[in-house]
Design an enzyme around this catalytic site. Sequence first.
Site, PDB file in Angstrom:
ATOM      1  N   HIS A   1       0.837  -1.200   0.000  1.00  0.00           N
ATOM      2  CA  HIS A   1       0.000   0.000   0.000  1.00  0.00           C
ATOM      3  C   HIS A   1       0.875   1.255   0.000  1.00  0.00           C
ATOM      4  O   HIS A   1       0.643   2.188  -0.778  1.00  0.00           O
ATOM      5  CB  HIS A   1      -0.899  -0.011   1.233  1.00  0.00           C
ATOM      6  CG  HIS A   1      -1.719   1.220   1.406  1.00  0.00           C
ATOM      7  ND1 HIS A   1      -3.056   1.283   1.093  1.00  0.00           N
ATOM      8  CD2 HIS A   1      -1.387   2.459   1.869  1.00  0.00           C
ATOM      9  CE1 HIS A   1      -3.514   2.495   1.349  1.00  0.00           C
ATOM     10  NE2 HIS A   1      -2.513   3.229   1.826  1.00  0.00           N
ATOM     11  N   GLU A   2       1.906   1.267   0.840  1.00  0.00           N
ATOM     12  CA  GLU A   2       2.792   2.424   0.888  1.00  0.00           C
ATOM     13  C   GLU A   2       3.566   2.577  -0.419  1.00  0.00           C
ATOM     14  O   GLU A   2       3.768   3.693  -0.912  1.00  0.00           O
ATOM     15  CB  GLU A   2       3.770   2.283   2.060  1.00  0.00           C
ATOM     16  CG  GLU A   2       3.105   2.199   3.426  1.00  0.00           C
ATOM     17  CD  GLU A   2       2.160   3.347   3.698  1.00  0.00           C
ATOM     18  OE1 GLU A   2       2.451   4.484   3.280  1.00  0.00           O
ATOM     19  OE2 GLU A   2       1.109   3.112   4.323  1.00  0.00           O
TER      20      GLU A   2
ATOM     21  N   HIS B   1       1.725   4.546  -3.122  1.00  0.00           N
ATOM     22  CA  HIS B   1       1.823   6.005  -3.145  1.00  0.00           C
ATOM     23  C   HIS B   1       3.015   6.460  -3.979  1.00  0.00           C
ATOM     24  O   HIS B   1       2.949   7.451  -4.700  1.00  0.00           O
ATOM     25  CB  HIS B   1       1.954   6.547  -1.721  1.00  0.00           C
ATOM     26  CG  HIS B   1       0.707   6.403  -0.915  1.00  0.00           C
ATOM     27  ND1 HIS B   1      -0.512   6.900  -1.326  1.00  0.00           N
ATOM     28  CD2 HIS B   1       0.489   5.825   0.297  1.00  0.00           C
ATOM     29  CE1 HIS B   1      -1.427   6.634  -0.402  1.00  0.00           C
ATOM     30  NE2 HIS B   1      -0.854   5.965   0.578  1.00  0.00           N
TER      31      HIS B   1
ATOM     32  N   GLU C   1      -6.122   6.690  -1.264  1.00  0.00           N
ATOM     33  CA  GLU C   1      -6.055   5.507  -0.407  1.00  0.00           C
ATOM     34  C   GLU C   1      -6.691   4.293  -1.081  1.00  0.00           C
ATOM     35  O   GLU C   1      -6.206   3.171  -0.940  1.00  0.00           O
ATOM     36  CB  GLU C   1      -6.745   5.788   0.929  1.00  0.00           C
ATOM     37  CG  GLU C   1      -6.022   6.802   1.794  1.00  0.00           C
ATOM     38  CD  GLU C   1      -4.632   6.340   2.175  1.00  0.00           C
ATOM     39  OE1 GLU C   1      -4.460   5.146   2.461  1.00  0.00           O
ATOM     40  OE2 GLU C   1      -3.711   7.187   2.173  1.00  0.00           O
TER      41      GLU C   1
END
Length: 339
Positions: A186-187, A190, A235
């Site tokens: 997930h990070e 970004h 997100e």
Amino acid sequence: MATVTLSSSLFSTQKPMTLSFSYGVSSDKLNHTSFSGNFKFGSMKQSRRIRLVPVCRAAASVVFRDLDADDFRHPLDKQNTLLLRAVPGLNDLGRALLGTVTEQIMLLENIGTSVLVSKNQLPELHQLMTEAAEILNLEAPDLYVRQSPVPNAYTLAISGKKPFVVVHTSLVELLTRKELQAVLAHELGHLKCDHGVWLTFANILTLGAYTIPGIGGMIAQSLEEQLFRWLRAAELTCDRAALLVSQDPKVVISVLMKLAGGCPSLADQLNVDAFLEQARSYDKASSSPVGWYIRNAQTRQLSHPLPVLRAREIDAWSRSQDYASLLKRAMKMNTVHTF
């Protein structure tokens, strides 16, 4: 991850001096006084070589060759990013507000109080990050582990420096290895999506701009709401990156469920299917005109979508044709050597 948080804790009253893009649950009030340096996510270079490490893998052993961020970017992310780009001078303003001093503060606060993960330091976590980066076709950022009772993870990128990800010890304790790798993915999402200066602004607004005098008067209320809307959409995009690495929607949903109401002693009793049913109940309860109004009022100033809504979104995308098409493009890791 999740909430926009700083180096210590998302909900604490401490005053850490770093700004981040994190995985935690949504929040509309953050009592932090921190800020970041000049974020440049576009500086991430995609790796040209896949390096395999003979360690037990948490995710499926595949990579996505020539994966582009728009291949998995959420439609709301695309839409809101285009709207933000249309605001004259916003990019330049963001860079002018942040400088070298804040970069040094962030580096000293995060690097000086955390443990750098490497092949020789917490090698299992190093492997999880390396593998996730390989799957998403990215150069792996540095990974740090930081002592904190608040489960969270966040990403930081500074101009001219290698981006890094920080995970809290309580998050490591709460999640399985597969779930932890989903958070790392997930990070990485970004970074892959080059959220750039918009991320910086979203963080500043989430923090309430307590440390930068005058910033509150410089940004109109309408722009603030637009930035929060973009942040929530971003997100959803990065939850998709987590799914691309785990290739199991229940892993990603389990992370969201645990962040919403889990703890190590209850982890074996949590039920993903029941959490999805809870999400459907929320949709039903908010489907009436009154429910719709309350739902919008509830989420308008949140930095992250509600966990149940994120769970529903990732479950739906896992069943979509777009996701199925991406899986068809995946290649087994042991058959990929160079790009």
